[in-house]
Every structure is written in structure tokens, then in C-alpha cells.
Design a protein around this motif. Structure first.
Motif, PDB file in Angstrom:
ATOM      1  N   ILE B 193      72.834 -26.088 -34.040  1.00  0.00           N
ATOM      2  CA  ILE B 193      71.668 -26.050 -33.915  1.00  0.00           C
ATOM      3  C   ILE B 193      71.019 -24.893 -33.261  1.00  0.00           C
ATOM      4  CG2 ILE B 193      69.538 -27.421 -32.701  1.00  0.00           C
ATOM      5  CD1 ILE B 193      71.047 -29.775 -33.195  1.00  0.00           C
ATOM      6  N   ARG B 196      70.739 -22.428 -35.841  1.00  0.00           N
ATOM      7  CA  ARG B 196      69.596 -22.538 -36.892  1.00  0.00           C
ATOM      8  C   ARG B 196      68.216 -22.308 -36.467  1.00  0.00           C
ATOM      9  NH1 ARG B 196      69.367 -24.109 -41.800  1.00  0.00           N
ATOM     10  NH2 ARG B 196      71.594 -24.714 -41.673  1.00  0.00           N
ATOM     11  N   PHE B 197      68.054 -22.373 -34.998  1.00  0.00           N
ATOM     12  CA  PHE B 197      66.910 -21.898 -34.246  1.00  0.00           C
ATOM     13  C   PHE B 197      66.474 -20.407 -34.245  1.00  0.00           C
ATOM     14  CE2 PHE B 197      65.804 -25.442 -31.019  1.00  0.00           C
ATOM     15  CZ  PHE B 197      65.727 -26.592 -32.015  1.00  0.00           C
ATOM     16  N   LYS B 199      67.863 -18.580 -36.487  1.00  0.00           N
ATOM     17  CA  LYS B 199      67.863 -17.896 -37.670  1.00  0.00           C
ATOM     18  C   LYS B 199      66.039 -18.558 -38.080  1.00  0.00           C
ATOM     19  CE  LYS B 199      69.629 -18.972 -42.403  1.00  0.00           C
ATOM     20  NZ  LYS B 199      69.980 -20.120 -42.969  1.00  0.00           N
ATOM     21  N   LEU B 200      65.899 -19.507 -37.659  1.00  0.00           N
ATOM     22  CA  LEU B 200      64.303 -20.104 -38.019  1.00  0.00           C
ATOM     23  C   LEU B 200      63.231 -18.829 -37.438  1.00  0.00           C
ATOM     24  CD1 LEU B 200      62.728 -22.463 -38.938  1.00  0.00           C
ATOM     25  CD2 LEU B 200      63.126 -23.280 -36.649  1.00  0.00           C
ATOM     26  N   ALA B 203      63.378 -15.948 -39.498  1.00  0.00           N
ATOM     27  CA  ALA B 203      62.908 -15.935 -40.803  1.00  0.00           C
ATOM     28  C   ALA B 203      61.310 -15.712 -40.646  1.00  0.00           C
ATOM     29  CB  ALA B 203      63.331 -17.134 -41.532  1.00  0.00           C
ATOM     30  N   THR B 204      60.689 -16.620 -39.620  1.00  0.00           N
ATOM     31  CA  THR B 204      59.361 -16.795 -39.642  1.00  0.00           C
ATOM     32  C   THR B 204      58.732 -15.810 -38.839  1.00  0.00           C
ATOM     33  OG1 THR B 204      59.811 -18.377 -37.626  1.00  0.00           O
ATOM     34  CG2 THR B 204      59.514 -19.379 -39.751  1.00  0.00           C
ATOM     35  N   GLY B 208      58.148 -14.034 -43.663  1.00  0.00           N
ATOM     36  CA  GLY B 208      58.577 -14.285 -45.061  1.00  0.00           C
ATOM     37  C   GLY B 208      59.946 -14.900 -45.227  1.00  0.00           C
ATOM     38  N   ALA B 209      60.233 -15.810 -46.239  1.00  0.00           N
ATOM     39  CA  ALA B 209      61.302 -16.223 -46.506  1.00  0.00           C
ATOM     40  C   ALA B 209      62.453 -15.511 -46.659  1.00  0.00           C
ATOM     41  CB  ALA B 209      61.430 -17.045 -47.816  1.00  0.00           C
ATOM     42  N   THR B 238      57.697 -19.454 -32.206  1.00  0.00           N
ATOM     43  CA  THR B 238      57.320 -18.320 -32.709  1.00  0.00           C
ATOM     44  C   THR B 238      55.747 -18.378 -33.135  1.00  0.00           C
ATOM     45  OG1 THR B 238      57.685 -19.056 -34.866  1.00  0.00           O
ATOM     46  CG2 THR B 238      59.566 -18.206 -33.530  1.00  0.00           C
ATOM     47  N   ASP B 239      55.393 -17.454 -33.745  1.00  0.00           N
ATOM     48  CA  ASP B 239      53.930 -17.519 -34.416  1.00  0.00           C
ATOM     49  C   ASP B 239      53.731 -18.628 -35.272  1.00  0.00           C
ATOM     50  OD1 ASP B 239      54.117 -15.121 -33.271  1.00  0.00           O
ATOM     51  OD2 ASP B 239      53.984 -13.946 -35.430  1.00  0.00           O
ATOM     52  N   SER B 240      54.869 -19.223 -35.931  1.00  0.00           N
ATOM     53  CA  SER B 240      54.494 -20.073 -37.050  1.00  0.00           C
ATOM     54  C   SER B 240      54.821 -21.630 -36.420  1.00  0.00           C
ATOM     55  CB  SER B 240      54.815 -19.830 -38.161  1.00  0.00           C
ATOM     56  OG  SER B 240      56.213 -19.555 -38.054  1.00  0.00           O
ATOM     57  N   LEU B 241      55.587 -21.471 -35.320  1.00  0.00           N
ATOM     58  CA  LEU B 241      56.064 -22.871 -35.135  1.00  0.00           C
ATOM     59  C   LEU B 241      56.572 -22.743 -33.582  1.00  0.00           C
ATOM     60  CD1 LEU B 241      59.558 -23.916 -36.509  1.00  0.00           C
ATOM     61  CD2 LEU B 241      58.840 -21.861 -36.531  1.00  0.00           C
ATOM     62  N   ASN B 242      56.829 -24.160 -32.979  1.00  0.00           N
ATOM     63  CA  ASN B 242      57.534 -24.368 -31.747  1.00  0.00           C
ATOM     64  C   ASN B 242      58.209 -25.631 -32.021  1.00  0.00           C
ATOM     65  OD1 ASN B 242      56.257 -26.648 -30.686  1.00  0.00           O
ATOM     66  ND2 ASN B 242      54.389 -25.208 -30.757  1.00  0.00           N
ATOM     67  N   ILE B 243      59.302 -25.292 -31.686  1.00  0.00           N
ATOM     68  CA  ILE B 243      60.636 -26.567 -32.022  1.00  0.00           C
ATOM     69  C   ILE B 243      61.411 -26.641 -30.898  1.00  0.00           C
ATOM     70  CG2 ILE B 243      61.905 -24.775 -33.099  1.00  0.00           C
ATOM     71  CD1 ILE B 243      62.882 -27.026 -35.242  1.00  0.00           C
TER      72      ILE B 243
END
Lengths: 336, 341
Positions: B193, B196-197, B199-200, B203-204, B208-209, B238-243
């Protein structure tokens, strides 16, 4: 904790629960060519649209049947459906973030399998590894639950994943929708309609991509070679013909010879869908717009559809006037 | 000065010295082996292993008290050397001198019979045709015996022998009493996990993907938090999400009264955090990539206790108790300092 800050925004207007994040991932992965996607929520399901430079569009529709519960309390639905379309909740999210999030599920099982995506062009990847695996957690019923929610304008798109002992909450920031117009496809001016195994198309495209071409010419004709894909690039050209069209192609209705050119990279961006889908309907209209409609069989029966549309390259010989009649007569000349 | 031993847990030996740094300080004495890795940035490792957990037939002798020898050991060559020893029947290590340079000489003995076709005394592997004439090619008994070959590989790792004075000043970091201590969930899951975070976020945040930015300056910072009610929270924004992922139902081990120096356990910071309830978290911010490397130690499968000093540092104690019953003196300690917001 952020899970419970619903109170700020009132009750969510959309809530859905899926028992298979993997399934959602597989479908959305088909349109991963764009960094962001448009999301539209309706009573029937969720529509995800990605586009590139207004010449390529990919749409995934997640039907409400894919979810175990699907609650959508749209603010004010007008009586006539047609008018209310504009009012449907509509926003953009980062597609790459969404895909990564959905993959957190089962991150602990076989993490290596997913990192090999980069070498997806190799021969080994021809095996359809995104098909359900009999021994995955999903199939064994061990997977947890995935909840999606959206509270309304300005609020994040929430995803909650529950897996044995871990709860992952993800809030994807939503962006202003950028409603691009759909690439128009004239159903009534349709010139080509071919239904075939998506697998054949996938094989053809991966075969042709080995020479890293930049242009793909698609030709459909009522006689042999029925359907031909020709790729041209700096290294040379290659073509693939479906000469035994009658046996390979399930439906084949082509009135007269039809040729169009597309950017190869764009068609290739749909190869994830080709790999996953069981059937594809290839349609072309008079203006050369190509529509690829993929039928994906989802676990537990039922089907989902993934749509792609492509705008063709302008043909050199009709750059001068470009009127449709001339294109038509060009074909006539070629055939003579 | 003499040092000679056989290695018994090659896997442990190489995993516990995972890729956190380039150089390790190794202190060998009569009772224990200590590996210390202090990289310029990132996680410090202080691993104290009992002799029995990794060595056998251990002999050490030096002029220093307790027969202490201090070595400066380059890790990448050691790692490569140990890799070739994974399938060995035996491996031993010896301190010696070659051409005036002190080296650790690793002798690896591999029996090639295990890798050959032990069942293939009958079938000639070169002949793939099962219906050919030569299916049952006759061989003499001697040829079969000859299969059991022994390969001896010697790997020399140049090292430096350090004087006692030069290592005197190196001390384990002192960290204030932690606010929270918790037994971590499966490190393999936590690593999956966490990675992945990371990387996430990479990536974001680069829009860009195709992300995968190579700049090391802006590796995303993971936020790791624990409370004293059995929960661990890993999050990133990040700018586009929080998880965030939350584990619950974990164990907050009781403090060992011996370590409290007679202080009242009620006054310990962790007791205060516990009293503050479930929503009181102790948080640290750590480098995602570095953390991923630390978590590789999960392959050893030991019990891991994380101690959180709020906004200050995270200390991981990895107990390797599963080798020998009764022997539980091996502990790897990771010191990770928290980044500021």
C-alpha cells in the motif's frame, strides 16, 4: 477522519457500492490514455469519458447493474429526460489517480503482475491476463467492498475500499467539467459496419505496431480482401488483410470500398479494450469517423460497453475542397 | 586479529542489510554482531544480531577488550557476494589480507548436483524426441557419480579495519520517549500500500499518467500516524487527491516497566496520548521511497513495533525471534526522522 465529513456538504447525491473494484478498474483501464476524465452521474450509471486533442474519444459506461447498490438522488430531475441531461452531476477527476486507487485493492496479492504493464507489447502479454483468474481473491469471494460517493458541486469524489483489516479512503478532487462535444458519428450515413472478435483486432494491431508506424489506413471493401489494416511509418509499411472475411467477421455490411487513415498511436491506445473485450463493432461513417464499440463480458454475466471514436486524417487529395461528394466520387474512381 | 565463521542464515544476513546505504560499520565481538548504517540522508539502521542467529563456528580474537573488531564494510559487493551464496551448501567468511589490503574472504561451496537433473539419469536431456532410438541411452555408473561436483567460489570484499577511537564518537540517536507504540500489520501488505501511495503521488503531482518523475528532490512524503487505541493510519495528499488507509485492531504493547527508569508509567507520553482518546494521533512524515526500502525487511517475517515521537521521529524495532527458540536477542532498529510540513 475524512470519512465522516459528509456533514459539511449535506447528504451525498450519489452513493454506490461495488463488490468488485477490479471490474471497475478493468473497464476504466481501457481509457487510460488521458490524464483526466469526465464523469457524469445519472440514474442509469456512471459515464467516464476521456479524450485527446478532440480527435479521439473513449467512453466507459458503468451501468448500475455493475454495482450491488446504486443510489442516485439527483437534485431536481425535470420531467422530460432530454432537458435534464445538462443538469446531471458532471465533473473531471484525475484518471490516473482513480485507476491507482482502484488497484489498491488486492495490492497485496501478486503486486508484480501489474507492474509489468510497460512491457505489455510483448508476446507474453497476448495472453489475456485481465480476464478473471480462477484463483484471484475476487473469484474466491474474499475481496472486500468498494464504495463510491459524490456529495455535490465542489465536493470530492470519494472512494472507500475495505479489505480485511484495512479501510482506505480516497477523496479525488473534482475539477470543473470541460464538456467537449462528442465526436459526431452519423449513424444514418454509416458506410461500414463490421462485428468481429475483438481478439482479431488486437492481434492485428499488436502485429503492426512492431514497426512503430505513425499512420494506419483502414480499408473495407465488399469483396476480397474485405478488411485490411495497413500501417505506414519511417521504417516501412506493413499490412494485414482479413482475406477470409466471411468466416472471420460476424457481421459485415459494406456497400462500397471505404478507406480512411488514422494516427496509429490513437488506435493503439484502444488496445487495452481490444484485449479485454470479446467482440468489437467497427463502424465508419461517410466523413470517415471511426467508431469502435467494444463489448466486454463482465464477471457474473452481463456485458459492458466501451466506446471509442476517432477522427481521420484529412485525405491529401481532398484538402482542396474537402466536400463529401468528392470523397464519394474518389472511391468510385478507385474502384473502377 | 582473527575472525572466521560460517554463515548459517544467508537470506537473513543479506536481507537485514538491505539497500539502505552503501557502507556499513560492523562491530564484531564475543557476544554479538552489530551492523550500523548511517547514510547521509534517510534511515539509520542499528542492527544487533546474536551470533547464533547468523553465524556458527564463530572465532574472533583481537587485542581489544571483548575481542572487538570494527570494520568498514562496503555493502554492494557484500550483497553481490551473498547472492551467489543463496543456493550454497555452505558459506564461510574470514578476515584476511590479500596484497596488503584487508579483505573479507567469502568462501561458498555449492553442490552442482542439486541444480542438475538428478532424476535424469535415464533420460538424455539433449534428446527431446521421446520416440527416438536414444531414449534410454546407456551410461556407465561412473558418469553418474561424476555428476556430483563441488564448486567453490571465493569472493573477496575489500574492507577497512577501524580503530576503536574512530568509532567511539558514533552513538545511537537519542530520541525522546515516544508518544505511541504499536505493532505494525503485515509489512508486506503495508509495503504494497505504501508503494502504491508513493506511486500515486508521483503519477498525479506531475500531471500525467506517464508520471514516474525521476527527480529525487521531490519524492512524496507519506504521513504515518498511530494512536494508542490500535489504529495505524497511512496517508498522502497531492494536488488531485488525498488518500488514507487505516488499520484498526492492532496491538499497542504494554511498556516494559524496566525501561521506565522508575518513572510512573502514568506520566509516560504514551499514557497521555491514550487518555486523549481514539482521535489523538501521533504523526510523522517520511520519505516514500526510503520507507519502501525499510519495509523490505518484512521478508524476514519478524515482529515489528513502531514507536512514534510526534512530528519528530519514527523508530522501528524488528525482532527476529523465529530462528531459534530461546534466542531473541536479535533486533534491527531503524531510525527515521520526520520531515517538517
Amino acid at each position: 477522519m475524512s470519512t465522516h465529513d459528509d456533514s459539511d456538504h449535506g447528504p451525498p447525491i450519489f452513493k454506490a457500492v461495488s463488490s468488485s473494484a477490479r471490474q471497475l478498474f478493468q473497464l476504466l483501464n481501457c481509457i487510460r490514455f488521458a490524464p483526466k476524465c469526465q464523469v457524469q452521474i445519472s440514474n442509469e450509471g456512471l459515464r467516464f469519458a476521456a479524450e485527446e486533442s478532440r480527435v479521439m474519444q473513449g467512453i466507459v459506461f458503468l451501468d448500475k447493474a455493475l454495482f450491488t447498490t446504486f443510489n442516485c438522488a439527483l437534485p431536481e430531475v425535470a420531467d422530460d429526460e432530454a432537458d435534464s441531461v445538462a443538469d446531471l452531476p458532471n465533473f473531471q477527476v484525475s484518471l490516473s489517480a482513480l485507476l491507482e486507487t482502484l488497484q489498491i485493492f488486492g495490492a497485496t496479492e501478486a503486486p508484480s503482475a501489474r507492474f509489468s504493464r510497460s512491457d505489455a507489447d510483448g508476446y507474453i502479454s497476448n495472453v489475456r491476463r485481465d480476464r478473471p483468474n480462477a484463483f484471484s481473491n475476487q473469484a474466491l469471494g474474499m475481496a472486500g467492498i468498494c464504495r463510491l460517493s459524490y456529495t455535490g458541486l465542489g465536493s470530492p469524489f470519494g472512494i472507500i475500499l475495505e479489505e480485511a483489516g484495512v479501510i482506505t479512503t480516497c477523496n479525488l478532487n473534482t475539477y470543473e467539467p470541460d464538456n467537449p462535444e462528442e465526436i459526431p458519428f452519423q449513424r444514418d450515413e454509416m458506410q461500414v459496419k463490421i462485428i468481429m472478435q475483438a481478439r482479431w483486432l488486437f492481434d492485428a494491431i499488436s502485429e503492426l505496431s512492431s514497426t512503430s508506424p505513425n499512420r494506419l489506413d483502414i480499408t473495407a471493401s465488399p469483396t476480397v480482401p474485405y478488411l485490411s489494416l495497413a500501417a505506414t511509418g519511417h521504417l516501412g509499411s506493413a499490412s494485414m488483410e482479413f482475406g477470409k472475411g466471411r468466416e472471420l467477421l460476424e457481421t459485415f455490411s459494406v456497400a462500397e470500398k471505404w478507406t480512411q487513415s488514422y494516427k496509429f498511436e490513437m488506435i493503439k491506445a484502444a488496445s487495452e479494450a481490444m484485449r479485454l473485450a470479446s467482440k468489437v463493432s467497427v463502424r465508419g461513417d461517410e466523413q470517415g469517423v471511426l467508431s469502435l464499440q467494444f463489448m466486454v463480458e463482465v464477471e457474473g454475466g452481463g456485458v459492458s460497453f466501451v466506446d471509442f471514436r476517432f477522427v481521420p486524417y484529412l485525405r491529401e487529395d481532398d484538402e482542396d475542397d474537402g466536400s463529401e461528394e468528392n470523397i464519394g466520387s474518389d472511391y468510385g474512381n478507385i474502384e473502377d | 586479529m582473527r575472525f572466521k565463521t560460517s554463515i548459517r542464515n544467508i537470506q537473513t544476513f543479506s536481507t537485514s542489510l538491505s539497500t539502505l546505504g552503501k557502507v556499513a560499520w560492523v562491530r564484531l565481538d564475543d557476544d554479538s554482531v552489530r551492523f550500523t548504517i548511517i547514510p547521509e540522508t534517510g534511515t539509520q539502521v542499528w542492527a544487533s544480531l546474536s551470533i547464533e542467529s547468523i553465524f556458527e563456528d564463530y572465532t574472533i580474537q583481537s587485542a581489544a577488550p571483548n575481542n572487538t573488531i570494527n570494520l568498514e564494510l562496503p555493502l554492494p559487493p557484500l550483497h553481490r557476494a551473498l547472492k551467489s551464496a543463496i543456493n550454497a551448501t555452505s558459506a564461510s567468511i574470514r578476515l584476511t589480507k590479500k596484497d596488503g589490503v584487508p579483505v573479507l574472504s567469502l568462501t561458498i561451496i555449492t553442490n552442482t548436483v542439486s541444480s542438475g537433473n538428478s532424476a535424469g539419469g535415464f533420460l538424455n536431456p539433449a534428446n527431446a524426441d521421446p520416440f527416438g532410438d536414444n531414449v534410454f541411452r546407456e551410461e556407465s555408473l561412473d558418469a553418474n557419480m561424476g555428476r556430483e561436483r563441488e564448486a567453490i567460489v571465493t569472493q573477496d570484499i575489500p574492507i577497512r579495519v577501524l580503530t576503536a577511537d574512530s568509532v567511539e564518537g558514533i552513538h545511537e540517536p537519542r530520541v525522546r520517549e515516544p508518544d505511541a507504540h504499536i505493532v505494525l500489520p503485515s509489512l508486506i501488505q503495508l509495503k504494497a500500500i505504501s508503494d502504491r501511495f508513493t506511486k500515486l503521488a508521483m503519477a498525479t503531482s506531475y500531471g500525467g499518467a506517464r508520471g514516474g518523475a525521476s527527480s529525487t528532490a521531490s519524492v512524496p512524503k507519506l504521513e504515518l500516524a498511530a494512536n494508542m487505541h490500535g489504529s495505524l493510519k497511512l496517508s498522502i495528499s497531492t494536488d488531485s487527491l488525498n488518500i488514507s488507509s487505516v488499520w484498526s485492531g492492532l496491538n499497542n504493547p504494554e511498556l516494559d516497566p524496566r525501561q521506565l527508569d522508575g518513572e510512573n508509567p502514568e506520566n509516560h507520553p504514551s499514557a497521555k496520548l491514550k487518555a486523549a482518546g481514539q482521535d489523538a494521533w501521533s504523526t510523522v512524515r517520511i520519505d516514500g521511497r526510503d520507507w519502501g526500502k525499510v519495509l523490505s525487511v518484512g521478508r524476514l517475517g519478524g515482529r515489528v513495533i513502531a514507536c512514534f515521537a510526534d512530528e519528530h521521529a519514527l523508530i522501528l524495532y524488528v525482532y527476529l525471534s523465529n530462528f531459534n527458540d530461546g534466542v531473541d536477542d536479535s533486533v534491527l532498529t531503524y531510525y527515521i526522522s520526520s520531515f517538517s510540513v
